[in-house]
Design a protein around this motif. Structure first.
Motif, short mmCIF file in Angstrom:
data_model
loop_
_atom_site.label_atom_id
_atom_site.label_comp_id
_atom_site.label_asym_id
_atom_site.label_seq_id
_atom_site.Cartn_x
_atom_site.Cartn_y
_atom_site.Cartn_z
N THR A 1 0.65 -76.02 57.02
CA THR A 1 1.87 -76.60 56.47
C THR A 1 3.03 -76.25 57.38
O THR A 1 2.85 -75.56 58.41
N SER A 2 4.24 -76.71 57.02
CA SER A 2 5.43 -76.43 57.85
C SER A 2 5.84 -74.96 57.70
O SER A 2 5.37 -74.24 56.81
N TRP A 3 6.77 -74.57 58.55
CA TRP A 3 7.20 -73.16 58.53
C TRP A 3 7.92 -72.85 57.22
O TRP A 3 7.66 -71.80 56.62
N SER B 1 7.76 -70.21 51.79
CA SER B 1 7.85 -70.35 50.32
C SER B 1 6.55 -69.94 49.64
O SER B 1 6.56 -69.27 48.60
N ASP B 2 5.42 -70.28 50.25
CA ASP B 2 4.13 -69.90 49.66
C ASP B 2 3.95 -68.38 49.66
O ASP B 2 3.47 -67.79 48.69
N CYS B 3 4.34 -67.72 50.79
CA CYS B 3 4.24 -66.25 50.85
C CYS B 3 5.15 -65.61 49.81
O CYS B 3 4.76 -64.64 49.13
N GLN B 4 6.35 -66.14 49.65
CA GLN B 4 7.29 -65.57 48.69
C GLN B 4 6.78 -65.75 47.25
O GLN B 4 6.98 -64.88 46.39
N ASN B 5 6.11 -66.83 47.02
CA ASN B 5 5.53 -67.04 45.68
C ASN B 5 4.45 -66.01 45.38
O ASN B 5 4.18 -65.70 44.21
N LYS B 6 3.84 -65.45 46.41
CA LYS B 6 2.82 -64.43 46.23
C LYS B 6 3.42 -63.01 46.23
O LYS B 6 2.71 -62.02 46.25
N GLY B 7 4.76 -62.93 46.27
CA GLY B 7 5.43 -61.62 46.29
C GLY B 7 5.46 -60.99 47.67
O GLY B 7 5.59 -59.77 47.79
N PRO C 1 9.09 -76.74 66.64
CA PRO C 1 9.95 -77.11 65.51
C PRO C 1 9.29 -76.69 64.19
O PRO C 1 8.07 -76.70 64.05
N LYS C 2 10.08 -76.32 63.22
CA LYS C 2 9.58 -75.82 61.95
C LYS C 2 8.80 -76.89 61.17
O LYS C 2 8.01 -76.56 60.27
N THR C 3 8.98 -78.15 61.53
CA THR C 3 8.32 -79.23 60.77
C THR C 3 6.85 -79.39 61.12
O THR C 3 6.10 -80.06 60.38
N ARG C 4 6.42 -78.76 62.24
CA ARG C 4 5.02 -78.86 62.63
C ARG C 4 4.15 -78.05 61.67
O ARG C 4 4.59 -77.03 61.11
N HIS C 5 2.89 -78.49 61.48
CA HIS C 5 1.99 -77.83 60.55
C HIS C 5 1.08 -76.83 61.26
O HIS C 5 0.42 -77.14 62.25
N LYS C 6 1.06 -75.61 60.70
CA LYS C 6 0.22 -74.53 61.20
C LYS C 6 -0.25 -73.69 60.02
O LYS C 6 0.32 -73.77 58.93
N THR C 7 -1.30 -72.92 60.24
CA THR C 7 -1.62 -71.91 59.23
C THR C 7 -0.58 -70.83 59.31
O THR C 7 0.22 -70.77 60.24
N PHE C 8 -0.58 -69.91 58.39
CA PHE C 8 0.45 -68.86 58.37
C PHE C 8 -0.16 -67.57 57.86
O PHE C 8 -1.21 -67.55 57.24
N ILE C 9 0.53 -66.47 58.14
CA ILE C 9 0.06 -65.12 57.74
C ILE C 9 1.17 -64.45 56.91
O ILE C 9 2.32 -64.37 57.36
N CYS C 10 0.82 -63.99 55.74
CA CYS C 10 1.77 -63.30 54.84
C CYS C 10 1.56 -61.79 54.94
O CYS C 10 0.45 -61.32 55.23
N GLU C 11 2.64 -61.03 54.61
CA GLU C 11 2.58 -59.56 54.63
C GLU C 11 3.28 -59.01 53.39
O GLU C 11 4.37 -59.48 53.01
N ILE C 12 2.62 -58.03 52.80
CA ILE C 12 3.21 -57.39 51.64
C ILE C 12 3.08 -55.87 51.76
O ILE C 12 2.10 -55.37 52.33
#
Length: 297
Positions: free
Chosen positions: A193-195, A200-206, A286-297
């Motif tokens: 997805t976009s940046w 937003s997805d990471c923030q939804n997971k805390g 650009p932030k509009t490009r789709h990539k996987t992402f890594i979250c940290e908590i």
């Protein structure tokens, strides 16, 4: 009777001379000569005989005394005067030599005294400088001791914090699907997805997009990426510190100089973010490009 002979004064006197039978009168005169006085005898009786001879000898002796006596006495006086003058001259020379020697000694002693005074003043100056430096060193030592005490206290405090953190970490468990590294837990998405949506997805997971702090964490994220391309929490934003647009992490901190020199990422658009490629290199898109992402908590 007095008269002049050859321009010199002479005096005639009457004396009594006693012979064998009859007394005869005789006259004598004293005349100055070049060396003294000469005595001349004149008799009334021309046939005086033996007395005449005796008187002649006497007058000769008197003439000798008159001519030589004063000269001998004058010569002795001159010699005595000359010796006295010589002694005075020698005494003056010796006195002058003594004065000169004393003056030279005084001059040498004065020079030596000046040298000693200069050396003493220099030593006093060096001593003053050493005392100032010693006082400064004592102050620095005291300051270093105070700083050492502060560092010791901070070290003990850090050790206590590490112990507490270790206890919390040991008791902390990551959620299902999350991987633990150090004190944090990480999750790589299974979709692209976009940046902005990734964050937003990471923030939804805390949590939030990953912030890479050091090389060790960089190595762990590279392994977690598994040859993929994933967004990380680095974007272009306004830097109040630099007063311009620059790279910054999602928590507002600036990109460290080490990573900035190593990765050499550039941006041409303010709507730009960074992703991690398959080789673990940082790339901008650009932030509009789709990539996987890594979250940290």
């Amino acid at each position: 009777m007095s008269s002049k002979v050859d321009g010199s004064d002479w005096e005639e006197r009457k004396v009594a001379i006693y012979g064998n039978s009859n007394d005869e009168e005789v006259y004598y005169s004293c005349q100055p000569t070049g060396t003294g006085k000469k005595i001349y005898g004149i008799w009334k009786d021309q046939h005086f005989g033996e007395q005449h001879s005796l008187l002649t000898d006497a007058f000769q002796k008197l003439n000798t005394f008159a001519s030589e006596g004063p000269q001998t006495q004058s010569h002795s006086a001159v010699q005595k005067e000359w010796r006295t003058l010589l002694c005075l001259k020698v005494l003056c020379v010796l006195t002058a030599a003594g004065i000169i020697a004393l003056s030279i000694c005084y001059l040498l002693l004065s020079l030596e005294n000046n040298k000693m005074n200069n050396s003493y003043n220099q030593l006093q100056t060096k001593l003053s400088v050493m005392m100032v430096n010693n006082s400064r060193l004592e102050d620095e030592i005291k300051q270093l001791r105070d700083e050492n005490e502060v560092v010791t206290i901070d070290h003990r405090r850090l050790q206590d914090d590490m112990k507490n953190l270790k206890i919390k970490t040991d008791n902390k468990k990551c959620r299902n699907g999350w991987m633990r590294f150090g004190c944090s837990c990480y999750l790589k998405s299974t979709f692209t997805t976009s940046w902005d949506k990734s964050r937003s997805d990471c923030q939804n997971k805390g949590s939030d997009l990953v912030i890479i702090d050091d090389e060790e964490e960089q190595g762990f994220i590279t392994k977690l990426n598994q040859n993929g391309e994933s967004w990380i929490g680095l974007e272009v934003g306004w830097s109040t510190q630099k007063e311009k647009y620059d790279w910054k992490w999602v928590d507002g901190s600036q990109l460290t100089e080490i990573f900035e020199k190593k990765e050499k990422i550039e941006f041409t658009d303010y709507n730009t973010a960074v992703y991690l490629n398959a080789e673990g290199k940082w790339k901008s898109l650009p932030k509009t490009r789709h990539k996987t992402f890594i979250c940290e908590i």
